[in-house]
Design an enzyme around this catalytic site. Structure first.
Site, PDB file in Angstrom:
ATOM      1  N   ASP A   1       0.781  -1.383   0.098  1.00 48.00           N
ATOM      2  CA  ASP A   1      -0.072   0.024   0.141  1.00 48.00           C
ATOM      3  C   ASP A   1       0.838   1.257   0.014  1.00 48.00           C
ATOM      4  OD1 ASP A   1      -0.279   0.858   3.352  1.00 48.00           O
ATOM      5  OD2 ASP A   1       0.474  -1.130   2.857  1.00 48.00           O
TER       6      ASP A   1
ATOM      7  N   THR B   1       2.401  -8.254  -1.464  1.00 50.01           N
ATOM      8  CA  THR B   1       2.747  -8.591   0.201  1.00 50.01           C
ATOM      9  C   THR B   1       2.347  -9.858   0.400  1.00 50.01           C
ATOM     10  OG1 THR B   1       1.860  -7.859   2.253  1.00 50.01           O
ATOM     11  CG2 THR B   1       0.367  -7.595   0.800  1.00 50.01           C
ATOM     12  N   ILE B   2       3.271 -10.556   1.248  1.00 47.56           N
ATOM     13  CA  ILE B   2       3.127 -11.883   1.652  1.00 47.56           C
ATOM     14  C   ILE B   2       1.967 -12.041   2.897  1.00 47.56           C
ATOM     15  CG2 ILE B   2       4.936 -12.731   0.569  1.00 47.56           C
ATOM     16  CD1 ILE B   2       6.236 -12.913   3.670  1.00 47.56           C
ATOM     17  N   ASP B   3       1.528 -11.003   3.453  1.00 48.31           N
ATOM     18  CA  ASP B   3       0.753 -10.615   4.521  1.00 48.31           C
ATOM     19  C   ASP B   3      -0.777 -10.996   3.861  1.00 48.31           C
ATOM     20  OD1 ASP B   3       2.973 -10.364   5.941  1.00 48.31           O
ATOM     21  OD2 ASP B   3       2.446  -8.358   6.458  1.00 48.31           O
TER      22      ASP B   3
ATOM     23  N   ARG C   1       2.796  -8.567  10.337  1.00 51.55           N
ATOM     24  CA  ARG C   1       2.740  -7.422  11.385  1.00 51.55           C
ATOM     25  C   ARG C   1       1.505  -7.306  12.066  1.00 51.55           C
ATOM     26  NH1 ARG C   1       6.001  -3.000  13.011  1.00 51.55           N
ATOM     27  NH2 ARG C   1       7.408  -3.642  11.425  1.00 51.55           N
TER      28      ARG C   1
ATOM     29  N   GLU D   1       4.558 -12.988  13.517  1.00 48.92           N
ATOM     30  CA  GLU D   1       5.503 -11.818  14.362  1.00 48.92           C
ATOM     31  C   GLU D   1       4.906 -10.806  15.015  1.00 48.92           C
ATOM     32  OE1 GLU D   1       8.185 -10.312  11.178  1.00 48.92           O
ATOM     33  OE2 GLU D   1       6.455  -9.540  10.151  1.00 48.92           O
TER      34      GLU D   1
ATOM     35  N   TYR E   1      13.072 -17.241   4.108  1.00 45.30           N
ATOM     36  CA  TYR E   1      12.805 -18.047   3.291  1.00 45.30           C
ATOM     37  C   TYR E   1      11.693 -18.244   2.208  1.00 45.30           C
ATOM     38  CZ  TYR E   1      12.694 -23.110   2.086  1.00 45.30           C
ATOM     39  OH  TYR E   1      12.429 -24.426   1.001  1.00 45.30           O
TER      40      TYR E   1
ATOM     41  N   ARG F   1       9.663 -15.332   1.661  1.00 44.77           N
ATOM     42  CA  ARG F   1       9.334 -14.006   0.806  1.00 44.77           C
ATOM     43  C   ARG F   1      10.439 -14.135  -0.374  1.00 44.77           C
ATOM     44  NH1 ARG F   1      11.177  -8.574   3.719  1.00 44.77           N
ATOM     45  NH2 ARG F   1      13.510  -8.802   2.816  1.00 44.77           N
TER      46      ARG F   1
END
Length: 412
Positions: A121, A149-151, A196, A266, A324, A326
């Site tokens: 973003d 984004t991997i999130d 996050r 995390e 590893y 991402r």
């Protein structure tokens, strides 16, 4: 006709960058081969410095090779164009300069008409700010972004590029890490997963790992048991961690099985850690975007220590799968989604339609150029998702409730 376009990748890596670059180059070569393409090195850093790659005929012919690799061949960086003090400190602009103007002047000097940003973003909304600045100064710029984004936490995009692959790679990482469960008696393994404010990746990684467990055959008579290899707890930022209650449940697992493995986002419990640090008078380290530096406060180590004491663990192993996961090459599912998005991105660019390409959850999951003012980070994972609730039930873990209705700002 678009004479010149520029590409850049920014923020953290995700398993989509190389493939997205390949898709954009190939689509332009197919539809508008006369369009010149450049790629700024290391994202907005290269834009400020005027450093770029030229996409040659050889690169156009061989762009498909990029799909075989993770990372980004043109490089990333974390640069926020509105954080002037940080940019001056890093030598990217001179004191008194407006970074937006420096970037806009570079785009003007390079003759760029279309800018493709592949990022989260912050990356894409910054590009929109650049376009607005240039429009005010009579230089047209069409910005077409791709959501990386991997999130998987960009609002209102259903699925961010690279997230499926990251979950698959996190599960593969876990296969070897969890194999350490009986390298010591009463072992506690903490698998810390990136995320996050959003727990989607942790939940999806645990799900993918458990799907792998379903494909295995077991021999409990000699100690090879599903329960020992199982995920025993999954903790996400959206849910409260009741340490005492969970420790009581996991202590029973430790006593019965001899080991405990938890998957921890995390960002889980960070508010509690920050509050504890601030109450003790310690400074909480933050990045240029104002986000807490998670690697500095180290949630995995914190919760590993807290759980270990309560479980009577003899050894604690904290392992992080983020880098590893991402930096992997995109898997088949992501490649298909990336191709659909890059095709549409170029189509939109050629007709002057700006936005971020994604499946719009507020428009019936239609794949479209989503307006920049609707893009934001921090989309929470819905704790009421059926497959997640079912997984917790199988683990015997208490359901933490539903996700908050309003997302918080997240890192790019």
């Amino acid at each position: 006709m678009v004479q010149k376009v520029a590409l850049l990748t920014a923020g953290g890596f995700a398993p989509c960058l190389s493939a997205a670059i390949a898709g954009l180059i190939e689509r332009y070569t197919e539809l508008s081969p006369q369009t010149e393409i450049i790629a700024y090195a290391h994202g907005y850093q290269g834009l400020l410095r005027g450093e770029h790659f030229t996409i040659t005929d050889e690169v156009r012919r061989s762009a498909g090779l990029l799909r075989e690799f993770g990372g980004s061949p043109i490089g990333n960086s974390r640069v926020k164009l509105t954080n002037v003090d940080d940019l001056v400190k890093r030598g990217l602009v001179h004191p008194g300069e407006d970074p937006l103007k420096v970037a806009a002047d570079r785009l003007t000097a390079d003759g760029v008409e279309v800018l493709h940003t592949i990022g989260g973003d912050d990356t894409n909304t910054t590009a929109a700010d650049l376009a607005a600045y240039l429009a005010e100064h009579d230089h047209g710029l069409t910005v077409v972004g791709l959501p990386k984004t991997i999130d998987n936490d960009v609002v209102p995009i259903r699925q961010s590029l690279g997230a499926w692959t990251a979950a698959e790679m996190g599960a593969r990482f876990a296969q070897n890490i969890v194999g350490e469960h009986n390298s010591n008696s009463r072992m506690l393994i903490v698998h810390e997963v990136m995320g996050r404010n959003c727990g989607w990746l942790t939940a999806a990684t645990a799900r993918a790992y458990r799907n792998w467990l379903d494909t295995r055959e077991w021999l409990p008579e000699i100690g090879l048991s599903r329960e020992a290899w199982e995920v025993h707890g999954v903790y996400l930022p959206e849910g409260h961690i009741d340490l005492d209650a969970e420790a009581e449940r996991l202590r029973a697992v430790m006593d019965r099985v001899g080991n405990v493995t938890i998957f921890l986002s995390e960002g889980a419990g960070v508010d509690s850690i920050v509050a504890e640090l601030e109450a003790s008078g310690q400074e909480v380290p933050r990045d240029p975007f104002g986000h807490v530096k998670l690697d500095k406060i180290n949630p995995g180590a914190y919760f590993g220590k807290e759980f270990a004491a309560r479980l009577g663990a003899e050894k604690v192993m904290v392992q992080k799968s983020g880098y590893y996961s991402r930096s992997a090459a995109a898997n088949a599912d992501d490649l298909a989604l990336i191709q659909r998005c890059t095709d549409l991105a170029v189509d939109c660019a050629l007709r002057g339609e700006a936005g971020v390409i994604g499946e719009d959850t507020e428009r019936g999951d239609e794949l479209r150029a989503i307006e920049f003012d609707r893009i934001r980070g921090g989309k929470p994972f819905d704790l009421g998702t059926d497959w997640y609730v079912e997984m917790l039930d199988k683990l015997g873990q208490q359901h933490p409730g539903k996700a908050p209705s309003r997302p918080d700002e997240d890192v790019d």
